[in-house]
Scaffold this motif. Structure first.
Motif, PDB file in Angstrom:
ATOM      1  N   ALA A  17     -11.285   9.696 -13.888  1.00  0.00           N
ATOM      2  CA  ALA A  17     -10.079  10.277 -14.488  1.00  0.00           C
ATOM      3  C   ALA A  17     -10.102  10.139 -16.005  1.00  0.00           C
ATOM      4  CB  ALA A  17      -8.835   9.609 -13.911  1.00  0.00           C
ATOM      5  N   SER A  18     -10.513   8.961 -16.498  1.00  0.00           N
ATOM      6  CA  SER A  18     -10.535   8.720 -17.944  1.00  0.00           C
ATOM      7  C   SER A  18     -11.541   9.624 -18.645  1.00  0.00           C
ATOM      8  CB  SER A  18     -10.874   7.246 -18.216  1.00  0.00           C
ATOM      9  OG  SER A  18     -10.994   7.007 -19.593  1.00  0.00           O
ATOM     10  N   VAL A  19     -12.765   9.707 -18.093  1.00  0.00           N
ATOM     11  CA  VAL A  19     -13.789  10.556 -18.708  1.00  0.00           C
ATOM     12  C   VAL A  19     -13.370  12.017 -18.683  1.00  0.00           C
ATOM     13  CG1 VAL A  19     -16.151  11.405 -18.419  1.00  0.00           C
ATOM     14  CG2 VAL A  19     -15.675   8.967 -18.230  1.00  0.00           C
ATOM     15  N   SER A  20     -12.746  12.446 -17.601  1.00  0.00           N
ATOM     16  CA  SER A  20     -12.319  13.837 -17.491  1.00  0.00           C
ATOM     17  C   SER A  20     -11.287  14.181 -18.558  1.00  0.00           C
ATOM     18  CB  SER A  20     -11.739  14.098 -16.096  1.00  0.00           C
ATOM     19  OG  SER A  20     -12.705  13.840 -15.100  1.00  0.00           O
ATOM     20  N   HIS A  21     -10.318  13.280 -18.763  1.00  0.00           N
ATOM     21  CA  HIS A  21      -9.307  13.511 -19.807  1.00  0.00           C
ATOM     22  C   HIS A  21      -9.951  13.585 -21.185  1.00  0.00           C
ATOM     23  CE1 HIS A  21      -5.501  13.627 -17.799  1.00  0.00           C
ATOM     24  NE2 HIS A  21      -5.694  12.487 -17.168  1.00  0.00           N
ATOM     25  N   GLU A  22     -10.905  12.676 -21.444  1.00  0.00           N
ATOM     26  CA  GLU A  22     -11.536  12.641 -22.753  1.00  0.00           C
ATOM     27  C   GLU A  22     -12.393  13.884 -23.011  1.00  0.00           C
ATOM     28  OE1 GLU A  22     -11.052  10.508 -25.209  1.00  0.00           O
ATOM     29  OE2 GLU A  22      -9.535   9.538 -23.968  1.00  0.00           O
ATOM     30  N   LEU A  23     -12.960  14.471 -21.975  1.00  0.00           N
ATOM     31  CA  LEU A  23     -13.811  15.650 -22.140  1.00  0.00           C
ATOM     32  C   LEU A  23     -13.006  16.935 -22.310  1.00  0.00           C
ATOM     33  CD1 LEU A  23     -16.649  15.069 -19.513  1.00  0.00           C
ATOM     34  CD2 LEU A  23     -16.916  15.178 -21.990  1.00  0.00           C
ATOM     35  N   ARG A  24     -11.843  17.008 -21.670  1.00  0.00           N
ATOM     36  CA  ARG A  24     -11.156  18.290 -21.584  1.00  0.00           C
ATOM     37  C   ARG A  24     -10.642  18.776 -22.939  1.00  0.00           C
ATOM     38  NH1 ARG A  24      -7.239  20.169 -16.690  1.00  0.00           N
ATOM     39  NH2 ARG A  24      -7.155  22.361 -17.252  1.00  0.00           N
ATOM     40  N   THR A  25     -10.081  17.874 -23.748  1.00  0.00           N
ATOM     41  CA  THR A  25      -9.531  18.304 -25.040  1.00  0.00           C
ATOM     42  C   THR A  25     -10.612  18.829 -25.981  1.00  0.00           C
ATOM     43  OG1 THR A  25      -7.643  16.816 -24.832  1.00  0.00           O
ATOM     44  CG2 THR A  25      -8.206  17.557 -27.051  1.00  0.00           C
ATOM     45  N   PRO A  26     -11.728  18.109 -26.188  1.00  0.00           N
ATOM     46  CA  PRO A  26     -12.774  18.690 -27.066  1.00  0.00           C
ATOM     47  C   PRO A  26     -13.371  19.971 -26.497  1.00  0.00           C
ATOM     48  CG  PRO A  26     -13.542  16.638 -26.053  1.00  0.00           C
ATOM     49  CD  PRO A  26     -12.086  16.717 -25.801  1.00  0.00           C
ATOM     50  N   LEU A  27     -13.472  20.085 -25.176  1.00  0.00           N
ATOM     51  CA  LEU A  27     -13.997  21.311 -24.587  1.00  0.00           C
ATOM     52  C   LEU A  27     -13.077  22.495 -24.869  1.00  0.00           C
ATOM     53  CD1 LEU A  27     -15.433  20.242 -21.109  1.00  0.00           C
ATOM     54  CD2 LEU A  27     -16.649  21.441 -22.928  1.00  0.00           C
TER      55      LEU A  27
ATOM     56  N   ARG B 245     -14.294  25.852 -26.907  1.00  0.00           N
ATOM     57  CA  ARG B 245     -14.159  27.214 -26.405  1.00  0.00           C
ATOM     58  C   ARG B 245     -13.299  28.062 -27.343  1.00  0.00           C
ATOM     59  NH1 ARG B 245     -11.989  28.573 -21.835  1.00  0.00           N
ATOM     60  NH2 ARG B 245     -13.469  30.239 -21.482  1.00  0.00           N
ATOM     61  N   GLY B 246     -12.298  27.430 -27.950  1.00  0.00           N
ATOM     62  CA  GLY B 246     -11.463  28.177 -28.898  1.00  0.00           C
ATOM     63  C   GLY B 246     -12.247  28.660 -30.099  1.00  0.00           C
ATOM     64  N   TYR B 247     -13.063  27.762 -30.673  1.00  0.00           N
ATOM     65  CA  TYR B 247     -13.862  28.156 -31.827  1.00  0.00           C
ATOM     66  C   TYR B 247     -14.963  29.139 -31.442  1.00  0.00           C
ATOM     67  CZ  TYR B 247     -11.641  24.842 -34.970  1.00  0.00           C
ATOM     68  OH  TYR B 247     -10.733  24.199 -35.756  1.00  0.00           O
ATOM     69  N   LEU B 248     -15.527  28.981 -30.244  1.00  0.00           N
ATOM     70  CA  LEU B 248     -16.513  29.958 -29.773  1.00  0.00           C
ATOM     71  C   LEU B 248     -15.903  31.357 -29.706  1.00  0.00           C
ATOM     72  CD1 LEU B 248     -18.508  28.219 -26.887  1.00  0.00           C
ATOM     73  CD2 LEU B 248     -19.470  29.351 -28.897  1.00  0.00           C
ATOM     74  N   GLU B 249     -14.672  31.402 -29.218  1.00  0.00           N
ATOM     75  CA  GLU B 249     -14.002  32.703 -29.118  1.00  0.00           C
ATOM     76  C   GLU B 249     -13.826  33.332 -30.491  1.00  0.00           C
ATOM     77  OE1 GLU B 249      -9.696  34.425 -27.551  1.00  0.00           O
ATOM     78  OE2 GLU B 249     -10.501  32.577 -26.686  1.00  0.00           O
ATOM     79  N   LEU B 250     -13.486  32.492 -31.488  1.00  0.00           N
ATOM     80  CA  LEU B 250     -13.326  33.010 -32.851  1.00  0.00           C
ATOM     81  C   LEU B 250     -14.648  33.554 -33.387  1.00  0.00           C
ATOM     82  CD1 LEU B 250     -11.068  30.250 -34.477  1.00  0.00           C
ATOM     83  CD2 LEU B 250     -10.398  32.589 -33.899  1.00  0.00           C
ATOM     84  N   VAL B 251     -15.749  32.821 -33.152  1.00  0.00           N
ATOM     85  CA  VAL B 251     -17.059  33.263 -33.657  1.00  0.00           C
ATOM     86  C   VAL B 251     -17.517  34.530 -32.943  1.00  0.00           C
ATOM     87  CG1 VAL B 251     -19.486  32.635 -33.886  1.00  0.00           C
ATOM     88  CG2 VAL B 251     -17.713  30.921 -34.307  1.00  0.00           C
TER      89      VAL B 251
ATOM     90  N   ALA C 199     -19.950  26.266 -21.333  1.00  0.00           N
ATOM     91  CA  ALA C 199     -18.750  25.511 -21.693  1.00  0.00           C
ATOM     92  C   ALA C 199     -17.642  25.770 -20.683  1.00  0.00           C
ATOM     93  CB  ALA C 199     -18.283  25.894 -23.099  1.00  0.00           C
ATOM     94  N   ASP C 200     -17.534  27.028 -20.248  1.00  0.00           N
ATOM     95  CA  ASP C 200     -16.533  27.374 -19.243  1.00  0.00           C
ATOM     96  C   ASP C 200     -16.840  26.676 -17.913  1.00  0.00           C
ATOM     97  OD1 ASP C 200     -14.217  29.015 -18.453  1.00  0.00           O
ATOM     98  OD2 ASP C 200     -15.650  29.991 -17.119  1.00  0.00           O
ATOM     99  N   ARG C 201     -18.118  26.631 -17.549  1.00  0.00           N
ATOM    100  CA  ARG C 201     -18.511  25.957 -16.304  1.00  0.00           C
ATOM    101  C   ARG C 201     -18.177  24.472 -16.372  1.00  0.00           C
ATOM    102  NH1 ARG C 201     -24.663  26.554 -14.804  1.00  0.00           N
ATOM    103  NH2 ARG C 201     -23.984  28.721 -14.626  1.00  0.00           N
ATOM    104  N   LEU C 202     -18.481  23.837 -17.524  1.00  0.00           N
ATOM    105  CA  LEU C 202     -18.195  22.416 -17.679  1.00  0.00           C
ATOM    106  C   LEU C 202     -16.693  22.152 -17.651  1.00  0.00           C
ATOM    107  CD1 LEU C 202     -19.234  19.586 -18.150  1.00  0.00           C
ATOM    108  CD2 LEU C 202     -19.338  20.064 -20.606  1.00  0.00           C
ATOM    109  N   LEU C 203     -15.914  23.046 -18.267  1.00  0.00           N
ATOM    110  CA  LEU C 203     -14.461  22.893 -18.257  1.00  0.00           C
ATOM    111  C   LEU C 203     -13.919  22.989 -16.830  1.00  0.00           C
ATOM    112  CD1 LEU C 203     -12.056  22.466 -20.152  1.00  0.00           C
ATOM    113  CD2 LEU C 203     -11.804  24.949 -20.285  1.00  0.00           C
TER     114      LEU C 203
END
Length: 433
Positions: free
Chosen positions: A208-218, A222-228, A251-255
């Motif tokens: 649960a902890s690792v999942s929470h920590e990964l989700r925000t940076p992911l 994805r947001g910046y990828l969309e901009l590029v 990135a979408d698969r990992l999310l």
């Protein structure tokens, strides 16, 4: 010696009853705190995504998760949890309102990339501890240990009862040494069970902890990828577009994997949240079928939907779509080229019955017994190196049962598989059926 055995029996059951009574007072509060924190993180992720993309639908999600958080915390009655906890509840409510106010103040920066991210880091992120610290204080400090003891209390009392009876009988026959050995054996088994429970809790907390920590940076990636990719920061060459598309897909698969892990953690904690509304199943199934048609066409698979236009259920539409998407994607994944995938919907005995059948590799009886266990993968999937985390069907089962439904499987190796989902129909449809 007989009197001693009876005393052991009585004390063991009193101990079990005391554990259950103590846990009953704190378990519900612990579940509410876990659910509230889950809504908070979903709200924060929606805020981050909106500030990066300026998506109106994401703004609605912020409001929805904010309201859900408030509904959950309102059930933590300050009058029943003591003055100190009541103060923490006030701090939580104040911090939550301030968080939304700061977000609304940052809305003009939405869609401007780095400016929005700076706002998130400097203002919203700083506020997170002011809410999370008092919220976590609302959870009973020793609740995890109490829950573990409650889960084993009845088994422990039964073991103590058996040991006491054997001790009495053997003492009468002169087997005092063996009676002592029996009691010690029960104690050793109990200690081993408690150690296993502790290790299992540690694993769940880590996931649960690792999942929470990964989700925000992911979400930010994805947001910046969309901009590029959209060309807002400069024109891309064809090769750059191809490379970034690969990054975006992965990135979408990992999310999605992180989302699955978080959902499984919520299920294990008993805090699965469903927003039920009337859902028309035919349209939902058509959307799921349309979504998988490109993948099916790439393998030369025929996909057919046959549906009775009568079924409506009270359900969380997005979660139910997750069930159908998972079952259909599995059917396509495990069916060789030139095969068939059939979906049928019918009303039967006050229930909507959904059948997803394929002509794939099938599942052995041994694997069927563990099919809905989290992280389980069939022997055939491992041998064929078919991608997957082993979480999909565990999540499907949790969602279906959260809707008071059932899911079963029938399969034969080399012949194909049929999954059957049954959900209670809405009142009108049940009467008509």
């Amino acid at each position: 010696m007989i009197a001693t055995s009876v005393a052991v029996m009585v004390l063991s059951y009193r101990h079990a009853a005391a554990q259950h009574e103590a846990v009953a007072q704190v378990h519900d509060r612990d579940k509410l705190v876990v659910l509230a924190e889950s809504y908070f993180w979903r709200e924060r992720e929606a805020m981050n995504e909106y500030l990066l993309s300026s998506n109106v639908a994401t703004l609605h999600e912020v409001g929805s998760f904010h309201a859900s958080f408030d509904r959950v915390t309102s059930r933590l009655d300050a009058g029943t949890i003591g003055p100190r906890a009541g103060r923490n509840l006030e701090l939580v409510e104040t911090a939550h309102k301030r968080l939304l106010d700061e977000f609304l103040a940052d809305r003009p920066a939405a869609g401007r990339g780095a400016t929005a991210e700076d706002a998130v880091v400097s203002q919203l992120k700083v506020l997170e501890p002011t809410l999370l610290a008092p919220l976590r204080q609302l959870a009973p400090p020793d609740d995890r240990e109490e829950r573990a003891r409650a889960a084993t209390a009845r088994d422990d009392s039964r073991r103590a009862l058996i040991a006491a009876v054997f001790a009495g009988l053997l003492a009468i026959g002169g087997g005092v040494a063996f009676a002592i050995y029996s009691v010690r054996l029960v104690r050793r088994i109990r200690a081993q069970n408690e150690q296993l429970l502790a290790l299992d809790r540690l694993k769940d907390d880590f996931v649960a902890s690792v999942s929470h920590e990964l989700r925000t940076p992911l979400t930010s990636i994805r947001g910046y990828l969309e901009l590029v990719i959209s060309g807002e920061v400069g024109q891309l060459s064809k090769e750059q577009e191809r490379f970034l598309a690969i990054v975006d897909r992965n990135a979408d698969r990992l999310l999605n994997v992180v989302g699955d892990l978080l959902f499984v953690s919520q299920v294990e904690a008993g805090v699965i949240s469903l927003e039920k509304k009337p859902v028309e199943l035919v349209g939902l199934l058509k959307e799921s079928v349309d979504a998988v048609r490109p993948a099916a066409a790439a393998k030369g698979l025929a996909v057919e939907l046959v549906a009775d236009d009568i079924a409506e259920v009270e359900a969380d539409r997005s979660r139910l779509a997750q069930v159908f998407d998972n079952l259909l994607s599995n059917a396509i994944k495990f069916t060789p080229e030139g095969g068939f995938v059939d979906i049928a919907l019918m009303a039967e005995g006050g229930h909507a019955k959904i059948l997803v059948s394929d002509t794939g590799m099938g599942i052995s009886l041994t694997d069927q017994e563990q099919l809905f266990t989290r992280f389980f993968r069939t022997a055939a999937a491992n041998e064929e190196a078919i991608q997957g985390t082993g979480l999909g069907l565990a999540i499907v089962k949790a969602i279906v049962e959260g809707h008071d439904g059932t899911i079963t499987v029938e399969s034969e190796v080399g012949m194909g598989t049929t999954f059957c989902v049954e959900l209670p129909l809405g009142v009108r449809e049940a009467v008509a059926a």
